[in-house]
Motif scaffolding. Structure first.
Motif, PDB file in Angstrom:
ATOM      1  N   GLY A 110       0.801  -1.221   0.000  1.00  0.00           N
ATOM      2  CA  GLY A 110       0.000   0.000   0.000  1.00  0.00           C
ATOM      3  C   GLY A 110       0.831   1.267   0.000  1.00  0.00           C
ATOM      4  O   GLY A 110       0.409   2.303  -0.527  1.00  0.00           O
ATOM      5  N   SER A 111       2.026   1.197   0.584  1.00  0.00           N
ATOM      6  CA  SER A 111       2.899   2.368   0.633  1.00  0.00           C
ATOM      7  C   SER A 111       3.659   2.592  -0.664  1.00  0.00           C
ATOM      8  O   SER A 111       4.276   3.652  -0.849  1.00  0.00           O
ATOM      9  N   ASN A 112       3.633   1.619  -1.571  1.00  0.00           N
ATOM     10  CA  ASN A 112       4.373   1.751  -2.835  1.00  0.00           C
ATOM     11  C   ASN A 112       3.975   2.996  -3.614  1.00  0.00           C
ATOM     12  O   ASN A 112       4.796   3.604  -4.307  1.00  0.00           O
ATOM     13  N   PHE A 113       2.701   3.366  -3.520  1.00  0.00           N
ATOM     14  CA  PHE A 113       2.199   4.447  -4.375  1.00  0.00           C
ATOM     15  C   PHE A 113       2.750   5.809  -3.963  1.00  0.00           C
ATOM     16  O   PHE A 113       3.049   6.637  -4.822  1.00  0.00           O
ATOM     17  N   ILE A 114       2.898   6.033  -2.672  1.00  0.00           N
ATOM     18  CA  ILE A 114       3.451   7.321  -2.258  1.00  0.00           C
ATOM     19  C   ILE A 114       4.937   7.398  -2.616  1.00  0.00           C
ATOM     20  O   ILE A 114       5.448   8.454  -2.981  1.00  0.00           O
ATOM     21  N   PHE A 115       5.650   6.260  -2.567  1.00  0.00           N
ATOM     22  CA  PHE A 115       7.063   6.252  -2.958  1.00  0.00           C
ATOM     23  C   PHE A 115       7.204   6.546  -4.452  1.00  0.00           C
ATOM     24  O   PHE A 115       8.118   7.267  -4.871  1.00  0.00           O
ATOM     25  N   MET A 116       6.310   5.964  -5.267  1.00  0.00           N
ATOM     26  CA  MET A 116       6.345   6.255  -6.700  1.00  0.00           C
ATOM     27  C   MET A 116       6.023   7.721  -6.966  1.00  0.00           C
ATOM     28  O   MET A 116       6.608   8.354  -7.848  1.00  0.00           O
ATOM     29  N   LYS A 117       5.075   8.250  -6.209  1.00  0.00           N
ATOM     30  CA  LYS A 117       4.678   9.656  -6.379  1.00  0.00           C
ATOM     31  C   LYS A 117       5.836  10.587  -6.056  1.00  0.00           C
ATOM     32  O   LYS A 117       6.094  11.547  -6.794  1.00  0.00           O
ATOM     33  N   TRP A 118       6.542  10.329  -4.975  1.00  0.00           N
ATOM     34  CA  TRP A 118       7.706  11.156  -4.622  1.00  0.00           C
ATOM     35  C   TRP A 118       8.779  11.088  -5.706  1.00  0.00           C
ATOM     36  O   TRP A 118       9.336  12.104  -6.103  1.00  0.00           O
ATOM     37  N   ALA A 119       9.072   9.874  -6.152  1.00  0.00           N
ATOM     38  CA  ALA A 119      10.136   9.696  -7.145  1.00  0.00           C
ATOM     39  C   ALA A 119       9.797  10.375  -8.466  1.00  0.00           C
ATOM     40  O   ALA A 119      10.695  10.838  -9.188  1.00  0.00           O
ATOM     41  N   ALA A 120       8.489  10.440  -8.798  1.00  0.00           N
ATOM     42  CA  ALA A 120       8.065  11.035 -10.066  1.00  0.00           C
ATOM     43  C   ALA A 120       8.384  12.528 -10.148  1.00  0.00           C
ATOM     44  O   ALA A 120       8.383  13.101 -11.239  1.00  0.00           O
ATOM     45  N   ASP A 121       8.664  13.161  -9.017  1.00  0.00           N
ATOM     46  CA  ASP A 121       9.041  14.574  -9.023  1.00  0.00           C
ATOM     47  C   ASP A 121      10.476  14.782  -9.502  1.00  0.00           C
ATOM     48  O   ASP A 121      10.868  15.910  -9.793  1.00  0.00           O
ATOM     49  N   TYR A 122      11.262  13.700  -9.574  1.00  0.00           N
ATOM     50  CA  TYR A 122      12.681  13.823  -9.906  1.00  0.00           C
ATOM     51  C   TYR A 122      13.077  13.057 -11.171  1.00  0.00           C
ATOM     52  O   TYR A 122      13.952  13.514 -11.906  1.00  0.00           O
TER      53      TYR A 122
ATOM     54  N   ASP B 102      19.093  13.316  -4.743  1.00  0.00           N
ATOM     55  CA  ASP B 102      19.268  14.645  -4.159  1.00  0.00           C
ATOM     56  C   ASP B 102      18.364  14.840  -2.954  1.00  0.00           C
ATOM     57  O   ASP B 102      18.645  15.684  -2.098  1.00  0.00           O
ATOM     58  N   ASP B 103      17.269  14.100  -2.904  1.00  0.00           N
ATOM     59  CA  ASP B 103      16.333  14.156  -1.781  1.00  0.00           C
ATOM     60  C   ASP B 103      16.431  12.843  -1.009  1.00  0.00           C
ATOM     61  O   ASP B 103      15.973  11.808  -1.498  1.00  0.00           O
ATOM     62  N   PRO B 104      17.032  12.840   0.180  1.00  0.00           N
ATOM     63  CA  PRO B 104      17.212  11.588   0.930  1.00  0.00           C
ATOM     64  C   PRO B 104      15.909  10.836   1.175  1.00  0.00           C
ATOM     65  O   PRO B 104      15.870   9.606   1.083  1.00  0.00           O
ATOM     66  N   LYS B 105      14.834  11.564   1.470  1.00  0.00           N
ATOM     67  CA  LYS B 105      13.543  10.912   1.738  1.00  0.00           C
ATOM     68  C   LYS B 105      13.070  10.146   0.513  1.00  0.00           C
ATOM     69  O   LYS B 105      12.653   8.985   0.614  1.00  0.00           O
ATOM     70  N   THR B 106      13.148  10.779  -0.644  1.00  0.00           N
ATOM     71  CA  THR B 106      12.705  10.136  -1.880  1.00  0.00           C
ATOM     72  C   THR B 106      13.604   8.963  -2.244  1.00  0.00           C
ATOM     73  O   THR B 106      13.121   7.911  -2.684  1.00  0.00           O
ATOM     74  N   ALA B 107      14.906   9.135  -2.060  1.00  0.00           N
ATOM     75  CA  ALA B 107      15.850   8.067  -2.386  1.00  0.00           C
ATOM     76  C   ALA B 107      15.615   6.838  -1.519  1.00  0.00           C
ATOM     77  O   ALA B 107      15.598   5.703  -2.013  1.00  0.00           O
ATOM     78  N   ILE B 108      15.411   7.046  -0.228  1.00  0.00           N
ATOM     79  CA  ILE B 108      15.137   5.921   0.681  1.00  0.00           C
ATOM     80  C   ILE B 108      13.815   5.260   0.320  1.00  0.00           C
ATOM     81  O   ILE B 108      13.688   4.037   0.316  1.00  0.00           O
ATOM     82  N   GLY B 109      12.818   6.089  -0.009  1.00  0.00           N
ATOM     83  CA  GLY B 109      11.515   5.540  -0.386  1.00  0.00           C
ATOM     84  C   GLY B 109      11.599   4.673  -1.627  1.00  0.00           C
ATOM     85  O   GLY B 109      10.972   3.615  -1.702  1.00  0.00           O
TER      86      GLY B 109
END
Length: 335
Positions: A17-29, A215-222
């Motif tokens: 279920g959490s996969n979608f927010i990780f994909m959403k964050w990554a899509a910004d970069y 460049d964004d640690p949160k997004t990279a970890i996600g």
């Protein structure tokens, strides 16, 4: 051990279920194709290590590589790319809700291409209700193609989610027709499938600028940990453990959790403005899947003979039991 299995059941639902927010964050970069590539790459590493330690992978299996390529395309490459693209165009919660329709597409493709899959009134009502939920989320009567309207809904984004669901749904049919006779373990098939998908993405993906995600640690970890290691690699291992402890039918019930988790993360933790109609639509999708599952027609026992190289002996299995075993191979790659 049963308690651990139920804890793993909940954990797997949260991970998917959490996969979608990780994909959403990554899509910004980075681009959706790059997201899918990094996901399968990071997921393949722990998966192949686990498979090797279990001694599940063998060079002799490569004589079936053409089947592995088809499964890698249907159940991983197309599926992961389409979901990454759809999530980039939608709110993560809405994308998660739409992922709940995967079992509906699996049923429709089986109905079209498998002779022993016969519909019942209850199963057809379930499919109709589920697809009505998809239409309610998309709301094509409100917005133009590709635009975002109320609740962050995009027709193009919804279309990508449908393509992904249809692709992985079709993989069930292919697995049932061509993979089942091979008598391969789910772990071995999944390792070959993800490995080939990783190679496909490596050849087809332009990696220019992919480092921007770090460049964004949160997004990279996600992306690396949440989406790759946990959402792809560990998800397989958890699913095998649940199947071993609770059975394939009970384990398949975990597919009901990701849409709920994705909605909760989007609304409660991220503050996404999900419309009330979207919640009604998600309930329709999940209840439609429930009706479709309980409405499947029972079929007589069929004797299944193992191939000559099999170590086991002949046993009685129903077609539904064979399908449940195959679901282990495909459903673990979900969203």
């Amino acid at each position: 051990m049963k308690i651990l299995a139920y804890l793993a059941f909940v954990l797997l639902g949260v991970v998917w279920g959490s996969n979608f927010i990780f994909m959403k964050w990554a899509a910004d970069y980075i681009a959706p194709q790059q997201i899918a590539f990094l996901r399968v790459l990071c997921g393949f590493v722990p998966l192949v290590i686990f498979a090797v330690l279990r001694r599940e992978v063998h060079l002799r299996d490569m004589r079936h590589i053409h089947h592995f390529v088809v499964m890698a395309l249907l159940a991983t490459a197309i599926y992961y790319f389409a979901f990454a693209k759809g999530t980039a165009l939608l709110l993560s919660s809405v994308a998660g809700m739409l992922s709940g329709a995967i079992p509906l597409f699996a049923f429709v493709t089986a109905l079209l291409f498998l002779r022993d899959e016969r519909p019942t009134v209850k199963s057809l009502c379930g499919v109709a209700l589920g697809f009505a939920g998809v239409v309610l989320i998309a709301r094509p009567w409100q917005i133009d193609a590709g635009q975002v309207g109320e609740g962050g809904v995009s027709i193009a984004g919804t279309a990508y989610m449908i393509v992904g669901a249809l692709s992985v749904g079709g993989s069930f049919v292919y697995a049932r027709k061509f993979i089942s006779p091979l008598k391969l373990s789910p772990l071995a098939l999944s390792t070959y499938q993800i490995g080939i998908a990783t190679a496909i993405f490596a050849l087809a993906t332009d990696v220019s600028g992919v480092g921007a995600v770090f460049d964004d640690p949160k997004t990279a970890i996600g992306l690396v940990v949440g989406l790759g290691v946990l959402g792809t690699g560990l998800a397989y291992i958890l699913y095998y453990f649940i199947v071993d402890q609770l059975g394939a039918v009970a384990a398949s019930g975990v597919t009901y959790l990701p849409p709920l988790v994705a909605m909760a993360i989007g609304i409660v933790l991220i503050g996404e403005p999900v419309a009330g109609l979207d919640v009604v639509a998600m309930v329709a999708i999940l209840f439609g899947v429930f009706l479709q599952q309980i409405g499947r027609r029972a079929v007589p026992l069929t004797t299944i003979k193992p191939p000559p190289e099999s170590r086991g002996h002949g046993r009685l299995l129903t077609p539904d039991a064979r399908q449940s075993a195959l679901e282990v191979q495909v459903k673990a790659s979900k969203a």
